[in-house]
Design an enzyme around this catalytic site. Sequence first.
Site, PDB file in Angstrom:
ATOM      1  CB  THR A   1      -0.938   0.030   1.236  1.00  0.00           C
ATOM      2  OG1 THR A   1      -1.683   1.250   1.236  1.00  0.00           O
ATOM      3  CG2 THR A   1      -0.167  -0.055   2.550  1.00  0.00           C
TER       4      THR A   1
ATOM      5  CD  GLU B   1      -6.607   1.074  -6.507  1.00  0.00           C
ATOM      6  OE1 GLU B   1      -7.684   1.650  -6.774  1.00  0.00           O
ATOM      7  OE2 GLU B   1      -6.009   1.210  -5.429  1.00  0.00           O
TER       8      GLU B   1
ATOM      9  CG  ASP C   1      -9.879  -0.930  -3.611  1.00  0.00           C
ATOM     10  OD1 ASP C   1      -9.035  -0.025  -3.758  1.00  0.00           O
ATOM     11  OD2 ASP C   1     -10.999  -0.883  -4.149  1.00  0.00           O
TER      12      ASP C   1
ATOM     13  CG  PHE D   1      -6.518   8.259   5.876  1.00  0.00           C
ATOM     14  CD1 PHE D   1      -6.554   7.435   6.994  1.00  0.00           C
ATOM     15  CD2 PHE D   1      -6.861   7.715   4.646  1.00  0.00           C
ATOM     16  CE1 PHE D   1      -6.935   6.104   6.885  1.00  0.00           C
ATOM     17  CE2 PHE D   1      -7.238   6.383   4.520  1.00  0.00           C
ATOM     18  CZ  PHE D   1      -7.278   5.577   5.652  1.00  0.00           C
TER      19      PHE D   1
ATOM     20  CG  ASP E   1     -11.054   8.864   8.527  1.00  0.00           C
ATOM     21  OD1 ASP E   1     -11.891   8.014   8.166  1.00  0.00           O
ATOM     22  OD2 ASP E   1      -9.897   8.576   8.883  1.00  0.00           O
TER      23      ASP E   1
ATOM     24  CG  HIS F   1     -13.979   0.801   6.616  1.00  0.00           C
ATOM     25  ND1 HIS F   1     -14.046   1.833   7.526  1.00  0.00           N
ATOM     26  CD2 HIS F   1     -12.990   1.148   5.748  1.00  0.00           C
ATOM     27  CE1 HIS F   1     -13.160   2.758   7.204  1.00  0.00           C
ATOM     28  NE2 HIS F   1     -12.501   2.373   6.148  1.00  0.00           N
TER      29      HIS F   1
END
Length: 186
Positions: free
Chosen positions: A7, A36, A65, A140, A143, A167
């Site tokens: 990531t 992606e 993701d 980030f 949020d 999540h």
Amino acid sequence: MKVKFATSNPHKVREGNLVGKKFGMEFIQIKQSYPEIRDEDVSRVAEEGARFVFDRVKEPVIVEDTGLFIEALNGFPGSFSSFVFRKIGNDGILKLLRGEKNRRASFISAIGYCDENGVKIFKGIVGGSIADKKRGVEGFGYDPIFIPINYKRTFAEDPDLKARVSHRKKAFQKLCEWLISGSKKA
Ligand code: ITT
């Protein structure tokens, strides 16, 4: 146990490790990029990403993701959340929802774990709503505009709340339970 996490986003690694440490797991960031794919399903994006990275690093690896799915916008930005954040950001989302009463939204995280046995997907979902304005400075991405269901503060105002209900927390919890149970051998 250590597992590589491909990531570009160190926040994701930190949040994953908050869960991992309870299981004696550590996720190590690697900056191997991956394409992606264009698919509305975050699971498919994570699956293809994990396969791509495993083929290169030849070691067990995860990619994750995440999408923000806004009900009044028919699930937009969904799996295109990264592109949309770069283009219009939180201000753009708030503008799209101006005057809209239905603020319901959810975050969906999909982790793809890939090793020599193939890919397995772990999903986490949190329901909530989009705030009327940005609030908070922690975290980030989206949020500052996301309020989880049954709470009043945004994830950016209350990172401890995010660590409990997000999540990502749910997806990492499932991944860690599976890894320590050794079920990948089954
Ligand atoms: P990768 O390198 O792992 O892809 P990324 O930050 O681009 O890092 P995603 O594509 O999964 O990650 O994220 C899609 C967008 O959603 C991106 O703009 C993120 O900032 C945002 N996002 C992801 N997880 C989030 C979270 O927990 N809270 C708020 N925004 C989030």
